[in-house]
Design an enzyme around this catalytic site. Structure first.
Site, PDB file in Angstrom:
ATOM      1  N   ASP A  70      -8.974  -0.613   6.133  1.00 36.32           N
ATOM      2  CA  ASP A  70      -8.797  -1.772   7.012  1.00 36.32           C
ATOM      3  C   ASP A  70      -7.438  -1.740   7.691  1.00 36.32           C
ATOM      4  O   ASP A  70      -7.107  -2.619   8.473  1.00 36.32           O
ATOM      5  CB  ASP A  70      -8.930  -3.066   6.219  1.00 36.32           C
ATOM      6  CG  ASP A  70     -10.364  -3.374   5.849  1.00 36.32           C
ATOM      7  OD1 ASP A  70     -10.627  -3.516   4.645  1.00 36.32           O
ATOM      8  OD2 ASP A  70     -11.207  -3.462   6.749  1.00 36.32           O
ATOM      9  N   LYS A  88       0.818  -1.212   0.000  1.00 38.48           N
ATOM     10  CA  LYS A  88       0.000   0.000   0.000  1.00 38.48           C
ATOM     11  C   LYS A  88       0.854   1.264   0.000  1.00 38.48           C
ATOM     12  O   LYS A  88       0.350   2.359  -0.290  1.00 38.48           O
ATOM     13  CB  LYS A  88      -0.925   0.003   1.209  1.00 38.48           C
ATOM     14  CG  LYS A  88      -1.942  -1.118   1.229  1.00 38.48           C
ATOM     15  CD  LYS A  88      -3.119  -0.831   0.325  1.00 38.48           C
ATOM     16  CE  LYS A  88      -4.169  -1.930   0.433  1.00 38.48           C
ATOM     17  NZ  LYS A  88      -5.508  -1.526   0.083  1.00 38.48           N
TER      18      LYS A  88
END
Length: 407
Positions: free
Chosen positions: A121, A76
């Protein structure tokens, strides 16, 4: 569950998709990010696991280890930062900001009143918070009930304001959108919805760096891929779209066979394959694979996946944990790897297919097959990792160090 995608095609990369995501834009994104202090220099490792390949009856298994991408511990770090950079360039066109200098914080005074927000998340939020802190703007992160306190603390450590809700991931997405509207903030999400595609596109484009590094390390400009099969984890589909689009453009009709794997209780991509359109999950969405516990397919990601992913399948949580243990254990010829719970879906799916009756044959998996896996995160929640494996990630890293010394 396992299904062949009736919409999958062997064809050149469509121009209609190339105008959205391309190798050229992926390379530009990679160049901008290469100077960011929070990314480690160079490509992440692409390990060969010959003992695992022998166990599974294939010619080769290689795994891209994204845990070594940055201090953030996951892939990410490639998505949210580049999306934030591109957002700022579009929002302030008259400032002529230099993309690399943005990430160095050279324009912090100009961006002191600029705020971004996202639901997450864990890993996407951490990437966005870290990028915002480097750039000098504000970041707000909305977390749903199933995100651990450990992950919350990891995000807050990068200066983000945390807002908790009691609902699930999809409800946190709705909350982020409403807060953005009320406060004049900008949502930086990795999932698309009606009227919101530009930023998710930029997030996915950042993930193309993974494919670029794999190709550079294997075939270079050759027309044929080094791998016959690529196993990818699900979520909303963003990672897969970023990786698949790059390889599809590179290899055209000669692309590898792509297999999508996701938790059985978060089967939105599997359901999309069955219905032939972006769909919702049919389960509770509550999975130990927190980064894959997504209830709705990103419509933008689906545009890239619907005709390129050949098979879709689901796995159980315990299969993911077993795959984590196998990578952590290593062997005489396989380096021990710290792979988080959301990073091993591909391996778990591969093992399931090999053990299943006729399923390996269904996807053309033979003794000559060369398989690529992408381990998307390390122990981004160390406490969760230790609880699941009964061993700390530090202990695995010590074994990895000893393996390197003995090799």
């Amino acid at each position: 569950m396992f299904v062949a995608n009736s919409q999958a095609r062997r064809q050149p990369y469509p121009e209609s998709l190339k105008t959205v995501m391309s190798i050229a834009k992926a390379k530009e994104s990679g160049q901008w990010l290469s100077g960011w202090a929070r990314l480690n220099a160079g490509a992440t490792p692409l390990y060969s696991l010959p003992d695992l390949a022998q166990e599974l009856g294939v010619a080769e298994v290689r795994i891209k280890d994204e845990s070594e991408r940055s201090v953030l511990g996951s892939f990410k770090a490639l998505g949210a930062p580049i999306a934030l950079v591109r957002l700022i360039l579009r929002t302030f066109p008259d400032h002529n900001f230099d993309p690399r200098q943005l990430l160095e914080g050279r324009y912090a005074n100009d961006l002191a009143d600029f705020t971004v927000i996202s639901a997450t998340d864990g890993n996407h939020g951490k990437g966005l918070a870290a990028a915002a802190q480097s750039i000098g703007c504000h970041c707000v992160i909305v977390l749903h009930a199933n995100v651990s306190v450990e992950r919350e603390d990891a995000i807050a450590a990068y200066g983000a304001k945390i807002i908790r809700i009691e609902g699930n991931y999809d409800e946190s997405v709705e909350k982020a959108a409403s807060l953005a509207t009320a406060n004049g903030w900008t949502v930086v999400s990795d999932t698309s919805y009606e009227g919101y595609e530009i930023i998710p596109r930029d997030v996915m484009q950042g993930y193309g760096t993974i494919s670029a590094e794999i190709i550079d390390a294997t075939t270079g400009d050759a027309a044929e891929p080094a791998f016959t099969h690529v196993f990818l984890q699900g979520g909303v589909g963003g990672l897969a779209a970023g990786v698949v689009s790059y390889m599809w453009e590179q290899y055209g009709a000669a692309r590898p066979t792509f297999i999508m794997v996701e938790p059985v209780q978060a089967d939105c991509l599997y359901q999309s394959a069955l219905q032939g359109k972006p769909a919702k999950a049919t389960g509770s969405v509550d999975s130990v694979m927190a980064g894959l516990a997504c209830g709705e397919t990103s419509p933008l990601a689906w545009r890239f996946l619907e005709s390129s992913v050949d098979f879709f399948m689901t796995i159980q949580d315990e299969q993911a944990v077993s795959a984590m243990r196998r990578l952590a254990a290593g062997s005489a010829r396989d380096i021990p790897i710290v792979a988080g719970e959301s990073s091993v879906a591909g391996l778990a799916g591969l093992i399931q297919l090999v053990k299943g009756e006729n399923q390996a044959a269904d996807i053309g998996l033979t003794a000559d097959s060369r398989v690529l896996l992408i381990s998307t995160e390390g122990a981004t929640a160390p406490g969760v990792y230790a609880h699941l494996l009964g061993e700390s990630h530090a202990s695995v890293l010590e074994r990895q160090k000893a393996w390197r010394s003995a090799a």
